[in-house]
Scaffold this motif. Sequence first.
Motif, PDB file in Angstrom:
ATOM      1  N   GLN A 344     -21.548  25.594 -10.696  1.00  0.00           N
ATOM      2  CA  GLN A 344     -22.034  24.229 -10.657  1.00  0.00           C
ATOM      3  C   GLN A 344     -22.344  23.701 -12.066  1.00  0.00           C
ATOM      4  N   ARG A 345     -23.020  24.565 -12.850  1.00  0.00           N
ATOM      5  CA  ARG A 345     -23.379  24.126 -14.202  1.00  0.00           C
ATOM      6  C   ARG A 345     -22.135  23.897 -15.043  1.00  0.00           C
ATOM      7  N   PHE A 346     -21.130  24.764 -14.842  1.00  0.00           N
ATOM      8  CA  PHE A 346     -19.878  24.598 -15.587  1.00  0.00           C
ATOM      9  C   PHE A 346     -19.224  23.259 -15.238  1.00  0.00           C
ATOM     10  N   LEU A 347     -19.124  22.963 -13.933  1.00  0.00           N
ATOM     11  CA  LEU A 347     -18.475  21.714 -13.518  1.00  0.00           C
ATOM     12  C   LEU A 347     -19.169  20.499 -14.129  1.00  0.00           C
ATOM     13  N   ARG A 348     -20.488  20.603 -14.242  1.00  0.00           N
ATOM     14  CA  ARG A 348     -21.230  19.458 -14.802  1.00  0.00           C
ATOM     15  C   ARG A 348     -21.033  19.330 -16.307  1.00  0.00           C
ATOM     16  N   THR A 349     -20.636  20.410 -16.936  1.00  0.00           N
ATOM     17  CA  THR A 349     -20.473  20.374 -18.394  1.00  0.00           C
ATOM     18  C   THR A 349     -19.153  19.728 -18.810  1.00  0.00           C
ATOM     19  N   ILE A 350     -18.196  19.669 -17.888  1.00  0.00           N
ATOM     20  CA  ILE A 350     -16.887  19.095 -18.233  1.00  0.00           C
ATOM     21  C   ILE A 350     -17.046  17.592 -18.501  1.00  0.00           C
ATOM     22  N   PRO A 351     -16.636  17.127 -19.673  1.00  0.00           N
ATOM     23  CA  PRO A 351     -16.794  15.701 -19.981  1.00  0.00           C
ATOM     24  C   PRO A 351     -16.095  14.838 -18.930  1.00  0.00           C
ATOM     25  N   SER A 352     -16.759  13.781 -18.505  1.00  0.00           N
ATOM     26  CA  SER A 352     -16.257  13.054 -17.342  1.00  0.00           C
ATOM     27  C   SER A 352     -14.899  12.362 -17.522  1.00  0.00           C
ATOM     28  N   PRO A 353     -14.447  12.009 -18.732  1.00  0.00           N
ATOM     29  CA  PRO A 353     -13.112  11.392 -18.776  1.00  0.00           C
ATOM     30  C   PRO A 353     -11.961  12.395 -18.573  1.00  0.00           C
ATOM     31  N   THR A 354     -12.302  13.707 -18.534  1.00  0.00           N
ATOM     32  CA  THR A 354     -11.259  14.722 -18.437  1.00  0.00           C
ATOM     33  C   THR A 354     -10.747  14.854 -17.006  1.00  0.00           C
ATOM     34  N   GLN A 355      -9.442  14.828 -16.841  1.00  0.00           N
ATOM     35  CA  GLN A 355      -8.894  15.149 -15.529  1.00  0.00           C
ATOM     36  C   GLN A 355      -8.861  16.667 -15.382  1.00  0.00           C
ATOM     37  N   VAL A 356      -9.380  17.158 -14.257  1.00  0.00           N
ATOM     38  CA  VAL A 356      -9.461  18.608 -14.038  1.00  0.00           C
ATOM     39  C   VAL A 356      -8.615  18.987 -12.844  1.00  0.00           C
ATOM     40  N   TRP A 357      -7.804  20.022 -13.010  1.00  0.00           N
ATOM     41  CA  TRP A 357      -7.053  20.594 -11.889  1.00  0.00           C
ATOM     42  C   TRP A 357      -7.642  21.963 -11.587  1.00  0.00           C
ATOM     43  N   ILE A 358      -7.969  22.192 -10.338  1.00  0.00           N
ATOM     44  CA  ILE A 358      -8.635  23.434  -9.951  1.00  0.00           C
ATOM     45  C   ILE A 358      -7.832  24.089  -8.832  1.00  0.00           C
ATOM     46  N   THR A 359      -7.466  25.355  -9.016  1.00  0.00           N
ATOM     47  CA  THR A 359      -6.831  26.048  -7.895  1.00  0.00           C
ATOM     48  C   THR A 359      -7.815  27.048  -7.318  1.00  0.00           C
ATOM     49  N   THR A 360      -7.755  27.220  -6.012  1.00  0.00           N
ATOM     50  CA  THR A 360      -8.619  28.217  -5.374  1.00  0.00           C
ATOM     51  C   THR A 360      -8.055  28.625  -4.015  1.00  0.00           C
ATOM     52  N   ALA A 361      -8.395  29.859  -3.628  1.00  0.00           N
ATOM     53  CA  ALA A 361      -7.988  30.333  -2.310  1.00  0.00           C
ATOM     54  C   ALA A 361      -9.153  30.213  -1.332  1.00  0.00           C
ATOM     55  N   GLU A 362     -10.319  29.754  -1.845  1.00  0.00           N
ATOM     56  CA  GLU A 362     -11.523  29.753  -1.003  1.00  0.00           C
ATOM     57  C   GLU A 362     -11.942  28.342  -0.619  1.00  0.00           C
ATOM     58  N   PRO A 363     -11.816  28.009   0.656  1.00  0.00           N
ATOM     59  CA  PRO A 363     -12.219  26.663   1.092  1.00  0.00           C
ATOM     60  C   PRO A 363     -13.705  26.391   0.816  1.00  0.00           C
ATOM     61  N   GLU A 364     -14.535  27.472   0.752  1.00  0.00           N
ATOM     62  CA  GLU A 364     -15.984  27.239   0.528  1.00  0.00           C
ATOM     63  C   GLU A 364     -16.246  26.549  -0.801  1.00  0.00           C
ATOM     64  N   LEU A 365     -15.277  26.722  -1.732  1.00  0.00           N
ATOM     65  CA  LEU A 365     -15.468  26.128  -3.042  1.00  0.00           C
ATOM     66  C   LEU A 365     -15.634  24.611  -2.951  1.00  0.00           C
ATOM     67  N   LEU A 366     -14.982  24.040  -1.917  1.00  0.00           N
ATOM     68  CA  LEU A 366     -15.067  22.585  -1.760  1.00  0.00           C
ATOM     69  C   LEU A 366     -16.515  22.144  -1.606  1.00  0.00           C
ATOM     70  N   ARG A 367     -17.337  23.031  -0.983  1.00  0.00           N
ATOM     71  CA  ARG A 367     -18.752  22.674  -0.802  1.00  0.00           C
ATOM     72  C   ARG A 367     -19.466  22.529  -2.133  1.00  0.00           C
ATOM     73  N   THR A 368     -19.144  23.425  -3.090  1.00  0.00           N
ATOM     74  CA  THR A 368     -19.750  23.302  -4.424  1.00  0.00           C
ATOM     75  C   THR A 368     -19.371  21.962  -5.032  1.00  0.00           C
ATOM     76  N   LEU A 369     -18.116  21.621  -4.876  1.00  0.00           N
ATOM     77  CA  LEU A 369     -17.650  20.374  -5.463  1.00  0.00           C
ATOM     78  C   LEU A 369     -18.364  19.178  -4.828  1.00  0.00           C
ATOM     79  N   GLN A 370     -18.521  19.258  -3.485  1.00  0.00           N
ATOM     80  CA  GLN A 370     -19.203  18.155  -2.800  1.00  0.00           C
ATOM     81  C   GLN A 370     -20.659  18.075  -3.209  1.00  0.00           C
ATOM     82  N   ALA A 371     -21.287  19.256  -3.315  1.00  0.00           N
ATOM     83  CA  ALA A 371     -22.694  19.288  -3.692  1.00  0.00           C
ATOM     84  C   ALA A 371     -22.870  18.694  -5.083  1.00  0.00           C
ATOM     85  N   ASP A 372     -21.863  18.921  -5.900  1.00  0.00           N
ATOM     86  CA  ASP A 372     -21.895  18.415  -7.260  1.00  0.00           C
ATOM     87  C   ASP A 372     -21.764  16.886  -7.249  1.00  0.00           C
TER      88      ASP A 372
END
Lengths: 396, 204
Positions: A344-372
């Motif tokens: 979570q802290r890492f995702l918040r550190t990414i400067p907001s104008p940056t487009q980020v592509w994230i790959t994952t095999a875990e659907p639970e990760l989406l919850r972190t993104l939503q919580a963020d």
Amino acid sequence: MRVREVQLEDFRNYPQLHVACDARRVVLLGENGQGKTNLLEAIYLGLTGSSFRTARDREMIRWGQSGYRVRLEVEREDGPAEVTIATQAHADGGGASRRQVRVNATAVAARELRGFFSAVVFTPDTLFLIKGGPQERRQFLDELLSQASSYYRHHLQRYQRVLAQRNHILQQAAAAGAGRARSQLLETFTDVFLESAARLWERRLWAVSHLAKAAAQAYQQIAGSSEPFTLAYESEAVPAATPVAEVENSQDWVTLRHWLERRLEAVADLEWRRGMTLVGPQRDDLRVMSGRVDLRTFGSQGQQRSAVLALKLAEVCFLEQQTGRWPVFLLDDVLSELDPDRRQRFLRTIPSPTQVWITTAEPELLRTLQADDPKGGLDDLVLRVTDGRMEFPRME
Amino acid sequence: MPLYPPPLTRLIQELGKLPGIGPKTAQRLALYLVGRPPAEVNALAGALVDARSKLVYCSRCFNITDVDPCRLCTDPRRDDQVLCVVEEPRDVFALERTGEFRGRYHVLHGAISPMEGLGPESLKIKELLRRLQPGTANSPQIQEVILATNSSVEGEATAMYLARLLKPLGVRVTRIAYGLPVGGDLDYVDEVTLSRALEGRRSV
């Protein structure tokens, strides 16, 4: 900078793909071996002209086909651009394939793409940047500076060439076994070597001083600690804490050239015996410390991960400073290895104008993104990748 | 059974030895040539044989010539005191096209590249030193040597090598400048060229 559309033909496991991806964060969800990394590879290829997995163009052609095509629509800070890369392998199966690169329908050389776009990629292998050998860290600096400046690319190429020539002379001398002697030839190539080496040093030192600040900040945020994080250029020939001015019009390389010249003089006998160049940018390293701990050898898994993420974030910021464009940030299977807090802290550190592509095999990760991003204001797009095809699942 | 009649195979093989000609192009050229009228092909063959038999390297400057010493070396209107050192004969032609240089030339036939086994002794450097011997009545002493080798690592090293060798002889040694293409706008010039031009700036 933002990739808005990706179109692939016969690239890796994709027969055909056309996907709109005009979002701040794009999540590629899917089992292993479905083609998530292949898509990141295509984007990286389109933006930088090279793959992060292979130097052989042919490997990216879909099995049994004769060529691939990658097309990206990119929204840049200075206007939209379309890039296409098309490769046609030789019919007889031998030799190099023929590749055509176009930006807005104008043919360019692949290496020129770095002047139009930029991208930063993070894969599980990127961890070797911290725990691997010094050449991993030198390569990190070389690639970073090559993306930022054609001047560096030019001198890096010259330097590699002249180093090989100089080593060849020393190797011949060592094989002859006659010991050190005056050699006009060696002195000449040493002069040319000094010239390029000093310019590389000047740029590397300057880049490290910029990266150090950004990386220290990012590290503390990601690790959630106030431990001081230091990044320093480590070289036998350059005194520690060498001040480097802003590079424009700087003459620091003249001083650096002088230092290197003296160091080379000091190791001359040894060079004649060993038959190779013993000081210079080819033997340097980056020191990465948290407090008094050298993370390269003594860092914990968590510390090393945080450090590598911090370096990559610093790279993103550095490229933006140098080119005026936020690079596209490609994260291949990285978040799953972080604990939820660090993630979570890492995702918040990414400067907001940056487009980020994230790959994952875990659907639970989406919850972190939503919580963020509880309000959905961050503009996420989730794509499910299955065997070279793409679906748009709804966010649960 | 062979694919081509033997004379055609031989022609393709010979053409394929030329620089920049791959097997495909060699085949295309060969098929084109055998389809032309005999007079045209004879003219080409004649030109090849003629050029090879009549052209030699000038014994003074080592440029390609049909008379020895070459016309550039014997032209009385040229300046004997300035000598321009280049890597290849094609560099002489390039400099001559500018019409700006009125001195003499010396062709090294390559650049120093230890990796490729090209040491100073495989270039025309001994011959260059001989030309720098004290002058006589009909060939005055050379005052300036311009090093016009390429800007590649090997060209640069060759220039530096020669500079070390020549300076003690008391001759003025200069290196051609790198800079902006004439007539170009600054913002169209690549960063490398521009940086080099900045480094080579001079006061006005």
